[in-house]
Design a protein around this motif. Structure first.
Motif, PDB file in Angstrom:
ATOM      1  N   GLY A 160       0.815  -1.206   0.000  1.00  0.00           N
ATOM      2  CA  GLY A 160       0.000   0.000   0.000  1.00  0.00           C
ATOM      3  C   GLY A 160       0.850   1.258   0.000  1.00  0.00           C
ATOM      4  N   ALA A 161       0.215   2.382   0.360  1.00  0.00           N
ATOM      5  CA  ALA A 161       0.879   3.679   0.282  1.00  0.00           C
ATOM      6  C   ALA A 161       1.920   3.858   1.372  1.00  0.00           C
ATOM      7  N   GLY A 162       1.884   3.012   2.395  1.00  0.00           N
ATOM      8  CA  GLY A 162       2.864   3.114   3.473  1.00  0.00           C
ATOM      9  C   GLY A 162       2.526   2.147   4.583  1.00  0.00           C
ATOM     10  N   GLN A 163       3.555   1.850   5.381  1.00  0.00           N
ATOM     11  CA  GLN A 163       3.371   0.911   6.477  1.00  0.00           C
ATOM     12  C   GLN A 163       3.354   1.668   7.805  1.00  0.00           C
ATOM     13  N   VAL A 164       2.275   1.463   8.570  1.00  0.00           N
ATOM     14  CA  VAL A 164       2.108   2.148   9.855  1.00  0.00           C
ATOM     15  C   VAL A 164       2.062   1.097  10.957  1.00  0.00           C
ATOM     16  N   LEU A 165       3.025   1.178  11.885  1.00  0.00           N
ATOM     17  CA  LEU A 165       3.069   0.221  12.992  1.00  0.00           C
ATOM     18  C   LEU A 165       2.447   0.821  14.245  1.00  0.00           C
ATOM     19  N   LEU A 166       1.575   0.049  14.886  1.00  0.00           N
ATOM     20  CA  LEU A 166       0.981   0.516  16.126  1.00  0.00           C
ATOM     21  C   LEU A 166       1.961   0.327  17.278  1.00  0.00           C
ATOM     22  N   LEU A 167       1.907   1.261  18.210  1.00  0.00           N
ATOM     23  CA  LEU A 167       2.811   1.219  19.356  1.00  0.00           C
ATOM     24  C   LEU A 167       2.032   1.614  20.593  1.00  0.00           C
ATOM     25  N   GLY A 168       2.158   0.829  21.663  1.00  0.00           N
ATOM     26  CA  GLY A 168       1.474   1.222  22.889  1.00  0.00           C
ATOM     27  C   GLY A 168       1.512   0.175  23.978  1.00  0.00           C
ATOM     28  N   ALA A 169       1.069   0.604  25.144  1.00  0.00           N
ATOM     29  CA  ALA A 169       1.004  -0.267  26.314  1.00  0.00           C
ATOM     30  C   ALA A 169      -0.075  -1.337  26.092  1.00  0.00           C
ATOM     31  N   PRO A 170      -0.136  -2.338  26.954  1.00  0.00           N
ATOM     32  CA  PRO A 170      -1.192  -3.345  26.840  1.00  0.00           C
ATOM     33  C   PRO A 170      -2.584  -2.729  27.026  1.00  0.00           C
TER      34      PRO A 170
END
Ligand SMILES: Nc1nc2c(ncn2[C@@H]2O[C@H](COP(=O)(O)OP(=O)(O)O)[C@@H](O)[C@H]2O)c(=O)[nH]1
Ligand SMILES: [Mg+2]
Length: 339
Positions: free
Chosen positions: A83-93
């Protein structure tokens, strides 16, 4: 050899050259392979990329061991870009990372009230209008501690979606720990899409790689969430873009996708053949600043080479205006290439 690679390809090549880890190399090479013009003159280059990709994959899986000796280790955090770009999610549980990916893509994510339900990277394709954007669900970071290998994936990603929980007492800690995690791995979170390596950064940060980052505060549907969001914005004093969302009601999700599209800094353009309507099915995705010639390269090298002029509809031109190959395209342009 005249291969005439696009600016997007050249960026991927730069990423490959500056890659430190095997997974970064693999990510950059996969991108290069996807973007390299497919024609006779580039055949040798294509083979070279494939060879390097194989070597980098071997390195990633077995520490570069040859022969059957080493047990192949699968990297659970590496995901091929789409796709147009890769977005990784980041965060606490428990902040709702899996819920976001589940709400916007067809990926099979695990959503649970207990933490640690996500163990590996789980990609799915979301959309901003007709632009595909890859969202990748990730395991949580606990007390700011990532699992080994996770940070390479963030380093290789086009953008980070930092998720916090408006219903959690640790709201601010969740935000600060994620920022600290990125910084301690030489990633400098920025909301300006146009920032590139080395540009415009403070001295202290100049060794860090700018990482496009959007902060979303989830569970806007819960009690006091709006107040909590305002308080966080006030106290954190960050330049980063912050949006409140709820995966439960869907509020803010369109705005989130629009903001991710802005961060990725690309335009979508549609190809059109003379006398035919534009092909709206599959837009071409190009970095902001790309020209008619860059787009022609994505269509076919022969078309780019023989390009005499083009007609462009939409944006800042008169409908059907004749333009040169160097004309810079804007989002949603319709382009008719003339050889
Ligand atoms: N009230 C509310 N609960 C949510 C929302 N999004 C997720 N949750 C809940 O939060 C919990 C954790 O969600 P999950 O997506 O597994 O979080 P992750 O650990 O960050 O992947 C689950 O019980 C979800 O149902 C939301 O927008 N509002
Ligand atoms: Mg999860």
């Amino acid at each position: 050899m005249a291969v005439n690679a696009s600016p997007m390809y050249q960026k991927a090549e730069e990423r490959y050259r500056s890659a430190v880890s095997a997974s970064e190399k693999v990510a950059a090479l996969e991108e290069m392979l996807r973007l390299v013009p497919k024609h006779k003159a580039s055949e040798k280059l294509q083979v070279q990329i494939k060879q390097k990709l194989k070597a980098a994959r071997d390195e990633m899986q077995g520490g570069g061991k040859k022969g059957g000796g080493g047990q192949a280790r699968h990297d659970p955090f590496h995901v091929a870009k789409q796709g147009a770009g890769q977005v990784l999610l980041l965060g606490a549980p428990n902040v709702g990372k899996s819920s976001i990916v589940g709400a916007l893509t067809k990926a099979k994510v695990e959503i649970a009230e207990f933490p640690f339900s996500t163990h590996a990277a789980v990609p799915g394709m979301a959309h901003h209008e007709d632009v595909p954007v890859q969202l990748v669900d990730m395991p949580p970071v606990m007390e700011g501690q990532p699992q080994p290998g996770m940070m390479n994936a963030y380093r290789a990603a086009d953008a980070v979606l930092l998720v916090v929980d408006l219903a959690a007492i640790e709201l601010m800690d969740q935000f600060e720990q994620c920022i600290e995690l990125l910084r301690s791995h030489q990633l400098s979170p920025v909301s300006k899409p146009e920032l590139v390596f080395g540009d415009d950064l403070d001295d202290a940060e100049s060794a860090a790689l700018p990482k496009r980052t959007l902060v979303v505060a989830n569970k806007l549907d819960t009690d006091d969430a709006r107040d909590n969001f305002e308080t966080m914005k006030e106290l954190e004093q960050t330049d980063l873009a912050m949006l409140p969302i709820s995966t439960q009601t869907g509020e803010g999700l369109d705005a989130m996708m629009a903001e991710l599209f802005r961060l990725l800094n690309v335009v979508r353009v549609y190809a059109k053949r003379p006398g035919k309507p534009a092909d709206k099915e599959s837009p071409f995705i190009l970095p902001v600043g790309s020209s008619v010639h860059d787009m022609a390269m994505l269509v076919h090298k022969d078309i780019a080479e023989n390009l005499k002029s083009a007609r462009v509809w939409g944006g800042d031109v008169h409908d059907g205006q004749q333009v040169h190959a160097t004309h810079v395209l804007t989002d949603k342009n319709v382009v008719e290439l003339h050889g």
